[in-house]
Write a protein that holds these residues in place. Structure first.
Motif, PDB file in Angstrom:
ATOM      1  N   ALA A   1       0.829  -1.208   0.000  1.00  0.00           N
ATOM      2  CA  ALA A   1       0.000   0.000   0.000  1.00  0.00           C
ATOM      3  C   ALA A   1       0.863   1.256   0.000  1.00  0.00           C
ATOM      4  O   ALA A   1       0.554   2.235  -0.686  1.00  0.00           O
ATOM      5  CB  ALA A   1      -0.934  -0.007   1.207  1.00  0.00           C
ATOM      6  N   ALA A   2       1.959   1.242   0.759  1.00  0.00           N
ATOM      7  CA  ALA A   2       2.858   2.393   0.778  1.00  0.00           C
ATOM      8  C   ALA A   2       3.509   2.592  -0.582  1.00  0.00           C
ATOM      9  O   ALA A   2       3.673   3.731  -1.039  1.00  0.00           O
ATOM     10  CB  ALA A   2       3.923   2.207   1.855  1.00  0.00           C
ATOM     11  N   LEU A   3       3.888   1.509  -1.243  1.00  0.00           N
ATOM     12  CA  LEU A   3       4.507   1.624  -2.565  1.00  0.00           C
ATOM     13  C   LEU A   3       3.505   2.134  -3.604  1.00  0.00           C
ATOM     14  O   LEU A   3       3.898   2.757  -4.592  1.00  0.00           O
ATOM     15  CB  LEU A   3       5.102   0.283  -2.988  1.00  0.00           C
ATOM     16  CG  LEU A   3       6.274  -0.211  -2.131  1.00  0.00           C
ATOM     17  CD1 LEU A   3       6.734  -1.589  -2.584  1.00  0.00           C
ATOM     18  CD2 LEU A   3       7.444   0.761  -2.174  1.00  0.00           C
ATOM     19  N   PHE A   4       2.222   1.904  -3.363  1.00  0.00           N
ATOM     20  CA  PHE A   4       1.184   2.491  -4.214  1.00  0.00           C
ATOM     21  C   PHE A   4       0.823   3.909  -3.759  1.00  0.00           C
ATOM     22  O   PHE A   4      -0.079   4.529  -4.330  1.00  0.00           O
ATOM     23  CB  PHE A   4      -0.065   1.612  -4.225  1.00  0.00           C
ATOM     24  CG  PHE A   4       0.018   0.463  -5.199  1.00  0.00           C
ATOM     25  CD1 PHE A   4      -0.058   0.690  -6.567  1.00  0.00           C
ATOM     26  CD2 PHE A   4       0.213  -0.838  -4.764  1.00  0.00           C
ATOM     27  CE1 PHE A   4       0.025  -0.357  -7.475  1.00  0.00           C
ATOM     28  CE2 PHE A   4       0.303  -1.892  -5.663  1.00  0.00           C
ATOM     29  CZ  PHE A   4       0.207  -1.652  -7.021  1.00  0.00           C
ATOM     30  N   LYS A   5       1.538   4.409  -2.715  1.00  0.00           N
ATOM     31  CA  LYS A   5       1.395   5.790  -2.218  1.00  0.00           C
ATOM     32  C   LYS A   5      -0.001   6.063  -1.682  1.00  0.00           C
ATOM     33  O   LYS A   5      -0.534   7.168  -1.808  1.00  0.00           O
ATOM     34  CB  LYS A   5       1.735   6.823  -3.314  1.00  0.00           C
ATOM     35  CG  LYS A   5       2.869   6.439  -4.277  1.00  0.00           C
ATOM     36  CD  LYS A   5       4.193   6.193  -3.617  1.00  0.00           C
ATOM     37  CE  LYS A   5       5.286   5.824  -4.596  1.00  0.00           C
ATOM     38  NZ  LYS A   5       5.132   4.643  -5.405  1.00  0.00           N
TER      39      LYS A   5
END
Length: 386
Positions: A281-285
């Motif tokens: 989820a963080a990598l998808f911002k």
């Protein structure tokens, strides 16, 4: 070392097969005729790996008698594999890919007999089970790390390690494909979308899905137009659908099989169980609310062993509570709904807050983005030449 090495590997589950496949790509680029064998999955076999046992044999599911049988079977496999690698099929190097409960003991046996050993993915000694560092030191000649702070931590304990980047950072684009993902999922391009990820294990779904869905019902009451999407692991879809019905949501959310990356790319906010999915989820911002709940006895044991104030990977890597964590008793439906609503409102009233989070996650993404196959192969080459 000019001649191709003989490389033995053990990888369990889908994630291990993916990691090992990347590693084999790097090894084959270094030594096109490299021989590899051991326990592996389809991605490894596509790259010429000789699977003496399939990786799914390492999976442990079930309870009581069935669990005991599986564990006894794993002990037999590990013993037979170790004997074969020390007699008829001795490798130049053994690489254990994750699965520390299986691999570290095997690595220790092989290393004691002069086989060089590598462990790919540092066990989470920085989060809990710090005592495992002694086992790592006794088992591994080298550790390949997927987080940048791990080599320095291991060096303090006299363990050689190399940071090779996180494979997910190569899979997920730096600029998420939000509109394309919404079109693929049949979602409105402008409306609010909430993604709910209640975990990928049956025990997680048992404890987490109900409060997550109860929170979703509260959010939907206040925002009737919001779309709620739940990517479900195939084996758990029926259970997730059952919990949704119990919460009165059976016709008010979309449950899709798999497609977690598309759902995360499409959403505005995600309510998500602590685990690797939070890093995705963080990598998808994406803004997120991390929730977790487990058996009270397990919770007390975990809390005593916890070494950091954070549980979610985005917060651990940023060294800050950049997203809220609501754990155990704090993960009530009301609290979860309020935290999600706070992010949804921020899009309208605090856009700078959303932009700041996205900027921080972009920097995190860039720090994890490395040429993992090449770096891992280079570290193994150096070990073999030492």
């Amino acid at each position: 070392m000019q001649t191709p090495p003989r490389v033995a590997m053990v990888a369990g589950e889908t994630s291990g097969d993916l990691l090992a496949g990347l590693l084999l790509d790097g090894l084959r680029a270094q030594w096109p005729d490299v021989a590899s064998m051991g326990i592996g999955g389809p991605r490894m076999q596509e790259r010429g790996f000789d699977a003496w046992w399939p990786s799914e044999r390492l999976a442990v599911h079930g309870y009581s008698v069935e669990l005991v049988r599986r564990l006894v079977g794993l002990v037999r496999i590990r013993k037979a594999l170790g004997t074969r690698l020390l007699t008829t099929d001795r490798p130049d190097v053994f690489i254990g890919v994750d699965a520390p409960d299986f691999n570290l003991g095997l690595e220790a046996r092989l290393r004691a007999q002069g086989v060089k050993t590598v462990h790919f993915v540092c066990p989470s000694i920085w989060a809990w089970r710090a005592k495992r560092v002694e086992t790592i030191r006794a088992s591994c000649d080298h550790v390949l790390c997927i987080f940048p702070f791990e080599p320095e931590l291991l060096a303090r304990h006299g363990i050689a390690a190399t940071y090779v980047g996180h494979p997910l950072a190569r899979v997920i684009p730096l600029q998420p494909y939000r509109l394309a993902a919404r079109r693929a999922l049949g979602l409105d391009e402008q409306g609010e979308v909430l993604a709910i990820l209640p975990g990928s294990r049956s025990a997680e779904v048992a404890y987490i899905a109900k409060p997550f869905f109860q929170a979703a019902a509260l959010i939907q009451q206040a925002r009737p137009a919001i779309k709620i999407v739940v990517p479900a692991v195939p084996a758990l879809r029926a259970r997730i659908e059952q919990v949704a019905r119990e919460c009165g949501l059976q016709d008010r959310l979309a449950i899709v099989t798999g497609q977690s990356h598309a759902v995360l790319a499409a959403c505005d906010v995600t309510l998500i169980a602590s685990g690797t999915a939070t890093l995705e989820a963080a990598l998808f911002k994406r803004p997120m609310v991390i929730g977790y709940h487990m058996h009270p006895v397990s919770w007390r044991l975990m809390r005593r062993k916890q070494l950091q104030p954070w549980v979610g990977l985005p917060n651990i890597l940023c060294r800050d509570f950049v997203v809220p964590e609501l754990l155990q008793d704090a993960a009530s439906p009301q609290a979860l709904a309020a935290a999600v609503t706070d992010w949804l409102d921020a899009y309208h009233h605090q856009p700078a807050r959303i932009a700041a989070l996205q900027q921080r996650f972009t920097a995190l993404h860039e720090s994890l983005l490395r040429d993992t196959p090449r770096l891992a192969a280079h570290a193994i080459q150096n070990l073999l030449q030492a």
